[in-house]
Design a protein around this motif. Structure first.
Motif, PDB file in Angstrom:
ATOM      1  N   UNK A  18       3.452   2.196  15.301  1.00 50.62           N
ATOM      2  CA  UNK A  18       2.987   0.869  14.917  1.00 50.62           C
ATOM      3  C   UNK A  18       3.737   0.413  13.672  1.00 50.62           C
ATOM      4  N   UNK A  19       4.226  -0.814  13.699  1.00 50.08           N
ATOM      5  CA  UNK A  19       4.848  -1.459  12.531  1.00 50.08           C
ATOM      6  C   UNK A  19       6.080  -0.739  11.985  1.00 50.08           C
ATOM      7  N   UNK A  20       6.771  -0.009  12.832  1.00 53.80           N
ATOM      8  CA  UNK A  20       7.971   0.694  12.384  1.00 53.80           C
ATOM      9  C   UNK A  20       9.008  -0.201  11.714  1.00 53.80           C
ATOM     10  N   UNK A  21       9.307  -1.403  12.262  1.00 47.82           N
ATOM     11  CA  UNK A  21      10.372  -2.232  11.691  1.00 47.82           C
ATOM     12  C   UNK A  21      10.132  -2.700  10.262  1.00 47.82           C
ATOM     13  N   UNK A  22       8.870  -2.707   9.811  1.00 51.47           N
ATOM     14  CA  UNK A  22       8.628  -3.143   8.439  1.00 51.47           C
ATOM     15  C   UNK A  22       8.153  -2.022   7.518  1.00 51.47           C
ATOM     16  N   UNK A  23       8.066  -0.785   8.018  1.00 56.11           N
ATOM     17  CA  UNK A  23       7.687   0.331   7.150  1.00 56.11           C
ATOM     18  C   UNK A  23       8.892   0.866   6.384  1.00 56.11           C
ATOM     19  N   UNK A  24       8.623   1.394   5.201  1.00 57.95           N
ATOM     20  CA  UNK A  24       9.661   1.921   4.327  1.00 57.95           C
ATOM     21  C   UNK A  24       9.854   3.417   4.581  1.00 57.95           C
ATOM     22  N   UNK A  25      11.111   3.855   4.574  1.00 58.57           N
ATOM     23  CA  UNK A  25      11.391   5.292   4.636  1.00 58.57           C
ATOM     24  C   UNK A  25      10.875   5.958   3.361  1.00 58.57           C
ATOM     25  N   UNK A  26      10.211   7.097   3.495  1.00 58.99           N
ATOM     26  CA  UNK A  26       9.688   7.798   2.328  1.00 58.99           C
ATOM     27  C   UNK A  26      10.799   8.132   1.338  1.00 58.99           C
ATOM     28  N   UNK A  27      11.996   8.456   1.849  1.00 54.15           N
ATOM     29  CA  UNK A  27      13.066   8.841   0.925  1.00 54.15           C
ATOM     30  C   UNK A  27      13.625   7.655   0.123  1.00 54.15           C
ATOM     31  N   UNK A  28      13.145   6.436   0.419  1.00 51.05           N
ATOM     32  CA  UNK A  28      13.521   5.271  -0.379  1.00 51.05           C
ATOM     33  C   UNK A  28      12.438   4.891  -1.386  1.00 51.05           C
ATOM     34  N   UNK A  29      11.308   5.578  -1.306  1.00 53.02           N
ATOM     35  CA  UNK A  29      10.137   5.172  -2.081  1.00 53.02           C
ATOM     36  C   UNK A  29      10.277   5.435  -3.576  1.00 53.02           C
ATOM     37  N   UNK A  30      10.783   6.608  -3.948  1.00 56.06           N
ATOM     38  CA  UNK A  30      10.774   6.979  -5.361  1.00 56.06           C
ATOM     39  C   UNK A  30      11.630   6.047  -6.209  1.00 56.06           C
ATOM     40  N   UNK A  31      12.820   5.727  -5.748  1.00 55.82           N
ATOM     41  CA  UNK A  31      13.685   4.835  -6.530  1.00 55.82           C
ATOM     42  C   UNK A  31      13.047   3.462  -6.690  1.00 55.82           C
ATOM     43  N   UNK A  32      12.408   2.966  -5.636  1.00 58.56           N
ATOM     44  CA  UNK A  32      11.746   1.667  -5.734  1.00 58.56           C
ATOM     45  C   UNK A  32      10.598   1.729  -6.738  1.00 58.56           C
ATOM     46  N   UNK A  33       9.808   2.796  -6.691  1.00 58.25           N
ATOM     47  CA  UNK A  33       8.677   2.894  -7.609  1.00 58.25           C
ATOM     48  C   UNK A  33       9.124   3.009  -9.056  1.00 58.25           C
ATOM     49  N   UNK A  34      10.268   3.605  -9.300  1.00 57.15           N
ATOM     50  CA  UNK A  34      10.784   3.655 -10.672  1.00 57.15           C
ATOM     51  C   UNK A  34      11.031   2.242 -11.191  1.00 57.15           C
ATOM     52  N   UNK A  35      11.603   1.394 -10.353  1.00 56.37           N
ATOM     53  CA  UNK A  35      11.810  -0.010 -10.736  1.00 56.37           C
ATOM     54  C   UNK A  35      10.477  -0.704 -10.971  1.00 56.37           C
ATOM     55  N   UNK A  36       9.544  -0.483 -10.053  1.00 58.64           N
ATOM     56  CA  UNK A  36       8.236  -1.127 -10.149  1.00 58.64           C
ATOM     57  C   UNK A  36       7.534  -0.741 -11.449  1.00 58.64           C
ATOM     58  N   UNK A  37       7.570   0.529 -11.792  1.00 58.08           N
ATOM     59  CA  UNK A  37       6.913   0.984 -13.020  1.00 58.08           C
ATOM     60  C   UNK A  37       7.560   0.386 -14.259  1.00 58.08           C
ATOM     61  N   UNK A  38       8.881   0.275 -14.251  1.00 53.24           N
ATOM     62  CA  UNK A  38       9.582  -0.310 -15.399  1.00 53.24           C
ATOM     63  C   UNK A  38       9.207  -1.787 -15.563  1.00 53.24           C
ATOM     64  N   UNK A  39       9.152  -2.506 -14.454  1.00 54.64           N
ATOM     65  CA  UNK A  39       8.773  -3.920 -14.507  1.00 54.64           C
ATOM     66  C   UNK A  39       7.315  -4.063 -14.943  1.00 54.64           C
ATOM     67  N   UNK A  40       6.443  -3.228 -14.386  1.00 56.57           N
ATOM     68  CA  UNK A  40       5.022  -3.294 -14.711  1.00 56.57           C
ATOM     69  C   UNK A  40       4.770  -3.048 -16.192  1.00 56.57           C
ATOM     70  N   UNK A  41       5.537  -2.149 -16.790  1.00 59.31           N
ATOM     71  CA  UNK A  41       5.353  -1.853 -18.214  1.00 59.31           C
ATOM     72  C   UNK A  41       5.609  -3.089 -19.068  1.00 59.31           C
TER      73      UNK A  41
END
Length: 274
Positions: free
Chosen positions: A245-268
């Motif tokens: 279900x929803x494969x075309x819009x799900x994120x690969x787990x191995x792409x998650x950490x780098x994205x979250x690093x950006x998110x945390x920096x912006x959130x700070x």
């Protein structure tokens, strides 16, 4: 601004952004747990509060033959095991009032799907449990319309409310995100969540299933964080091409950490202005 307590996690106010993530639907117990464990390891490394999500039943499918998941009772048993094994709160969606009581015994957050956000009996019944209620804003609603949904939950005596943006319908088989919706909904006084993966969905765009534009997930997640969200909702998978279900819009787990690093920096940066 009301703050919402989900187990040990406080969402809202000036608290750091939280992550709600997992596969779209429970495919099987082992793989679902493995995905949750992989996300938790990333969250723990980055110090981001983590809530696991997966649907026990995907009632809103493009086709009658689409995979829906294991169903209420087996699905809740799997989610209860994940909750215990990972030591994290869990979220799943409910679709009718008959599911509320059983779901509330396991779930820390009861999620109201976007298409059902105006179903008064479902919203009110879920709110009566006292659990945290996460309401996805319908693709057909203006952000200020969510005040009526908030009022239904408050009428049940529940202030544990999260509001989630997941895009507006824009023509056929397309969603767009108006970033103004995030501060508008936050002005209602409750934490706001951004669903970065459903926002790139192309509903029904593949005929008997939905399409998606995974390549825009990171762009929208960073932009929404800059707009001042309280939690980021993402569906992730070890191999979305195999997802049921929803494969075309799900994120690969191995792409998650780098994205979250950006998110945390912006959130700070953003938290200084909340």
């Amino acid at each position: 601004m009301h703050q919402v307590q989900v187990g040990p996690i406080t969402i809202g106010g000036k608290n750091p952004i939280a992550l709600i993530a997992g596969p779209c639907v429970i495919e099987d117990a082992e793989r679902t747990l493995a995905i949750g464990r992989a996300v938790k390891q990333i969250a723990d490394r980055l110090g981001i509060p983590y809530i696991f999500k997966a649907s026990f039943d995907k009632a809103n499918r493009s086709s009658f033959k689409s995979f829906r998941g294991p169903g209420l009772h087996e699905g809740l048993a799997i989610l209860a095991n994940i909750k215990q094994a990972l030591g994290v709160p869990v979220l799943s969606d409910i679709h009718c009032t008959t599911q509320v009581t059983a779901a509330a015994k396991v779930l820390d957050i009861l999620q109201i799907p976007a298409f059902l956000c105006r179903q008064t009996d479902l919203v009110y019944g879920a709110a009566q449990t006292g659990r945290v209620i996460n309401v996805k804003k319908g693709q057909f609603l203006a952000p200020r319309d969510m005040k009526n949904v908030v009022d239904k939950i408050r009428e049940a005596g529940n202030e544990n409310i999260l509001l989630t943006e997941r895009g507006f319908s824009f023509g056929y088989n397309n969603l767009v995100v108006d970033m103004r919706a995030l501060p508008i909904m936050r002005s209602l006084g409750y934490p706001v969540v951004f669903d970065a993966t459903h926002s790139v969905q192309l509903p029904g765009g593949a005929g008997t299933s939905s399409g998606g534009q995974r390549e825009f997930v990171a762009h929208l997640a960073r932009a929404a964080t800059a707009a001042g969200i309280d939690a980021l909702f993402m569906e992730v998978h070890d191999n979305p091409e195999e997802a049921l279900s929803d494969g075309p819009n799900m994120l690969y787990i191995d792409q998650l950490e780098d994205l979250l690093k950006d998110v945390l920096a912006i959130d700070a940066v953003v938290r200084r202005h909340k």
